[in-house]
Design a protein around this motif. Structure first.
Motif, PDB file in Angstrom:
ATOM      1  N   UNK A  54       0.836  -1.218  -0.100  1.00  0.00           N
ATOM      2  CA  UNK A  54      -0.066  -0.009   0.156  1.00  0.00           C
ATOM      3  C   UNK A  54       0.901   1.219   0.121  1.00  0.00           C
ATOM      4  N   UNK A  55       0.551   2.218  -0.509  1.00  0.00           N
ATOM      5  CA  UNK A  55       1.050   3.569  -0.515  1.00  0.00           C
ATOM      6  C   UNK A  55       0.520   4.425   0.624  1.00  0.00           C
ATOM      7  N   UNK A  56      -0.832   4.168   0.943  1.00  0.00           N
ATOM      8  CA  UNK A  56      -1.718   5.185   1.862  1.00  0.00           C
ATOM      9  C   UNK A  56      -2.229   4.157   2.801  1.00  0.00           C
ATOM     10  N   UNK A  64      13.069   4.192   9.397  1.00  0.00           N
ATOM     11  CA  UNK A  64      12.846   5.368  10.549  1.00  0.00           C
ATOM     12  C   UNK A  64      12.284   4.769  11.913  1.00  0.00           C
ATOM     13  N   UNK A  65      12.168   5.561  12.916  1.00  0.00           N
ATOM     14  CA  UNK A  65      11.727   5.022  14.192  1.00  0.00           C
ATOM     15  C   UNK A  65      10.333   4.794  14.135  1.00  0.00           C
ATOM     16  N   UNK A  66       9.451   5.279  13.299  1.00  0.00           N
ATOM     17  CA  UNK A  66       8.280   5.103  13.360  1.00  0.00           C
ATOM     18  C   UNK A  66       7.570   3.640  12.881  1.00  0.00           C
ATOM     19  N   UNK A  67       8.771   3.069  12.482  1.00  0.00           N
ATOM     20  CA  UNK A  67       8.153   1.554  11.786  1.00  0.00           C
ATOM     21  C   UNK A  67       9.242   0.485  12.397  1.00  0.00           C
ATOM     22  N   UNK A 101       3.647   2.217  13.007  1.00  0.00           N
ATOM     23  CA  UNK A 101       3.144   2.501  14.416  1.00  0.00           C
ATOM     24  C   UNK A 101       2.292   3.645  14.225  1.00  0.00           C
ATOM     25  N   UNK A 102       1.067   3.683  14.944  1.00  0.00           N
ATOM     26  CA  UNK A 102       0.047   4.795  14.846  1.00  0.00           C
ATOM     27  C   UNK A 102       0.707   6.122  14.825  1.00  0.00           C
ATOM     28  N   UNK A 103       0.029   7.000  13.905  1.00  0.00           N
ATOM     29  CA  UNK A 103       0.405   8.511  14.007  1.00  0.00           C
ATOM     30  C   UNK A 103      -0.717   9.137  14.403  1.00  0.00           C
ATOM     31  N   UNK A 104      -0.327  10.236  14.955  1.00  0.00           N
ATOM     32  CA  UNK A 104      -1.672  11.299  15.522  1.00  0.00           C
ATOM     33  C   UNK A 104      -2.223  12.002  14.235  1.00  0.00           C
ATOM     34  N   UNK A 105      -1.569  12.442  13.452  1.00  0.00           N
ATOM     35  CA  UNK A 105      -1.904  13.320  12.260  1.00  0.00           C
ATOM     36  C   UNK A 105      -1.753  12.617  10.800  1.00  0.00           C
ATOM     37  N   UNK A 106      -2.341  13.240  10.005  1.00  0.00           N
ATOM     38  CA  UNK A 106      -1.823  12.692   8.603  1.00  0.00           C
ATOM     39  C   UNK A 106      -0.279  13.089   8.327  1.00  0.00           C
ATOM     40  N   UNK A 107       0.267  12.151   8.036  1.00  0.00           N
ATOM     41  CA  UNK A 107       1.773  12.271   7.883  1.00  0.00           C
ATOM     42  C   UNK A 107       2.362  11.360   6.433  1.00  0.00           C
ATOM     43  N   UNK A 108       3.673  11.837   6.433  1.00  0.00           N
ATOM     44  CA  UNK A 108       4.470  10.996   5.116  1.00  0.00           C
ATOM     45  C   UNK A 108       5.420  10.352   5.888  1.00  0.00           C
ATOM     46  N   UNK A 117       7.430   6.479  -0.041  1.00  0.00           N
ATOM     47  CA  UNK A 117       6.811   7.138   0.878  1.00  0.00           C
ATOM     48  C   UNK A 117       5.329   6.611   1.057  1.00  0.00           C
ATOM     49  N   UNK A 118       5.248   6.275   2.604  1.00  0.00           N
ATOM     50  CA  UNK A 118       3.950   5.666   2.986  1.00  0.00           C
ATOM     51  C   UNK A 118       3.191   7.146   3.446  1.00  0.00           C
ATOM     52  N   UNK A 119       2.020   7.086   3.272  1.00  0.00           N
ATOM     53  CA  UNK A 119       1.081   8.299   3.596  1.00  0.00           C
ATOM     54  C   UNK A 119       0.086   7.822   4.562  1.00  0.00           C
ATOM     55  N   UNK A 120      -0.111   8.404   5.749  1.00  0.00           N
ATOM     56  CA  UNK A 120      -1.037   8.240   6.746  1.00  0.00           C
ATOM     57  C   UNK A 120      -2.205   9.190   6.444  1.00  0.00           C
TER      58      UNK A 120
END
Lengths: 169, 489
Positions: free
Chosen positions: B83-85, B302-305, B347-354, B380-383
């Protein structure tokens, strides 16, 4: 998280095949995304908690409407002081507060606690408070800390565990 | 500026000496003896320029360093994601990534000589059919190798014996008579065989060869497993690849997986002695045509994953060792590309982010003097609040489906080791169903037989375990290869 329809295992969203039983989860997730409506309200920014609200007793109740999209149920309950939300109505004489029972909406399977949350009328409008529920209460997709009052607006999206409810007043 | 390099102008390779350059220049300049042919002739000017630069040591060095950067990339890296988004939610989510490294289509198919070592188990249990089949297989393998290749043969039990020291394949008859003399006796100590084999291989100038050691065993090694793995790590640094094949059911599959991990090699199960030849042949195939050596993926997520799982799909299915700062992917051999599948948890993100996921693979390019090449790609994976529904690429769905069956089987064993016989039986039954759905009748029957065994005696057979493990693993490679019709070599 999503739940496998074959074996009931919890899986991360985006998982293609259930790690426990091998079911193809792709199709299930496609349908799941279609069910969630009310997108314009769903992602309001998180409100700050209300500081020390003064609970008001209304003489004439205010009708509050709860819409449960997954079961297509609609409940209208008169709010005078508070409404408890959960899946067990405690029928004792002391406690005559109205109760929103989510058992018919698959509340048990979707992780709704017996007494999950509380809706109150205050000097600062209607507030919602999580009552230490097991799977949490979410307001517009934001996880609410337990026992903190948050202001509620008509059209907001509430989620008890995994059960989505929209509230209108 | 013309794309033709100064070396091209002189008709010389980049390795040409000063003398070569002078000679070539002298020969070429003769063409322009008439004054009129020199005037504003770009060919003539280029020749002069070329000579001027290349005959000057300092200027040539500078030119060479620029030349490397402008040469076309030897390998390419492509990345796809499931997925990209992804939806902005409060729980973590899985995204799969398929990485493919492919050689250029115009790649020259020049073969490099192989420095091959076979380390053969000659413990007592090998006696009879196993050893006979092994000897025949080795003789056939020698026929497949080229005259300039080197072979070393080691036989080991509790000690190692050098059957043939590093020898050119052209002395075929000597080698064969040595092989025929191998006698079975003793226990299995893999370290002895491995150490002797690697020491022998190192007598050859390793940089001139594709170095590979194939270990064959039919038994558990006793007490020297850690030493073996340390040695395998060193061997990988010396550019010696390692493959390990287990015959029969009395060997440790986890150990063999660990042993081949540092060099990105292959481990496999040989159920019948008569199959030894197929496995050896398959391993040798394309070994000498290596486009890139020692491919490794840098782990800088990155740390978010979180990286959850990694598996090599091609040229053969093999679990990847995720520990450490680099993931070893092995060589890019003549068989086609290298593909890997990664499962990454967001990991879950609070806001729309890339979130940008960078991938960097380093390889030594054989055709460019083992020069390092870095291949980079990013996704790039977009939330997002309401990502549109998108179908994941079919290759990813196919790979995940097969891989999931392999992993279900691995979990059966984990359940058993934890003493959860009931859970293991349930899992095995579900696996049987999925194997049937996938049309893997034989494996499904095996899984079914093991389910019954589990119900009756509370354990699995060693043989069944290996058949299922390596059977489901082979299934992954086959599925991916169907569309991957690289020319056979």
């Amino acid at each position: 998280m999503i739940r496998c329809k074959d074996c009931g295992a919890s899986q991360y969203e985006g998982t293609l095949y259930c790690s426990e039983c091998g079911r193809n989860l792709l199709h299930d997730q496609r349908q799941a995304t279609d069910v969630l409506p009310f997108s314009e309200f769903a992602h309001r920014s998180p409100p700050p908690p209300v500081a020390e609200p003064e609970i008001i007793n209304l003489n004439e109740g205010k009708p509050i409407t709860f819409v449960v999209p997954s079961s297509r149920h609609r409940y209208t309950i008169l709010l005078s002081t508070q409404i408890k939300i959960g899946r067990a109505f405690e029928d004792d004489s002391e406690n005559s507060d109205p109760f929103l029972d989510l058992t018919p909406d698959n509340g048990m399977e979707l992780g709704v606690s017996r007494i999950h949350a509380l809706l109150q009328w205050s000097n600062q409008g209607i507030i919602i408070m999580d009552l230490n529920s097991t799977n949490g209460t979410f307001l517009n997709n934001h996880h609410l800390p337990a026992r903190k009052p948050y202001p509620l607006q008509s059209g907001d999206e509430l989620r008890f565990g995994e059960l989505l409810v929209h509230v209108f007043f | 500026m013309s794309s033709e390099s100064y070396y091209d102008a002189l008709g010389l390779p980049t390795s040409a000496t000063l003398k070569d350059i002078q000679k070539a220049f002298a020969a070429l300049i003769g063409k322009f003896s008439e004054e009129s042919s020199k005037v504003s002739n770009p060919e003539y000017e280029k020749l002069l320029q070329a000579y001027e630069v290349l005959s000057d040591k300092t200027r040539r060095e500078i030119y060479d360093s620029l030349l490397v950067e402008t040469s076309p990339p030897a390998l390419t890296l492509t990345v796809q994601s499931s997925r990209q988004k992804i939806k902005l939610t409060d729980s973590a989510q899985t995204v799969y990534f398929l990485l493919e490294v492919i050689p250029p289509t115009h790649a020259t198919r020049s073969r490099r000589p192989i420095n091959l070592c076979l380390a053969l188990d000659r413990s007592t249990s090998m006696q009879g059919e196993r050893l006979n089949c092994l000897k025949t297989a080795v003789e056939l393998i020698i026929d497949k190798l080229a005259p300039e290749d080197i072979i070393t043969i080691i036989s080991y039990s509790d000690r190692a014996e050098i059957v043939t020291e590093p020898t050119h394949i052209k002395n075929k008859n000597t080698i064969i008579s040595h092989i025929r003399n191998i006698q079975a006796s003793g226990g299995t100590e893999i370290y002895q065989g491995l150490l002797t084999g690697i020491e022998q291989m190192r007598q050859m100038p390793l940089q001139n060869y594709i170095n590979h050691l194939i270990l064959l065993t039919d038994g558990h090694t006793y007490g020297d497993a850690d030493q073996c793995i340390q040695l395998a790590q060193k061997a990988s640094q010396w550019n010696i690849g390692l493959s390990a094949f287990g015959i029969g059911s009395e060997w440790n599959d986890l150990f063999l997986d660990q042993l081949v991990a540092p060099s990105g090699g292959r481990s496999a199960y040989i159920a019948e002695p008569t199959q030894i030849i197929d496995f050896l042949q398959d391993r040798i195939k394309g070994l000498g045509i290596v486009h890139g050596r020692n491919l490794r993926l840098k782990k800088n997520l990155p740390e978010k994953v979180t990286l959850q799982y990694g598996f090599k799909l091609l040229p053969f299915a093999q679990p990847l060792e995720l520990e450490g700062s680099e993931i070893k992917l092995g060589n890019l051999e003549g068989k086609g590309g290298v593909s890997i599948l990664l499962e990454i948890l967001f990991h879950p993100q609070e806001h729309e982010s890339k979130i940008t996921i960078p991938f960097e693979i380093t390889a030594e390019i054989t055709e460019q003097n083992n020069q390092q090449q870095k291949l980079s790609a990013q996704i790039q994976i977009i939330h997002a609040n309401n990502p549109p529904a998108a179908e994941p690429p079919q290759d990813i769905v196919k790979a995940v489906r097969m891989l999931n069956m392999y992993r279900m089987n691995e979990k059966v064993w984990e359940d058993l080791e934890a003493g959860h016989v009931g859970a293991a039986a349930t899992r095995l039954r579900r696996l049987t169903t999925r194997l049937l759905e996938a049309g893997e009748i034989q494996l499904a029957q095996q899984a079914n037989a093991e389910t019954e065994r589990l119900a009756n005696v509370g354990e699995l057979s060693e043989e069944g375990r290996k058949r299922l493990k390596f059977g489901t693993r082979a299934m992954i490679g086959q599925t991916m290869k169907i569309e991957d019709t690289h020319d056979p070599l």
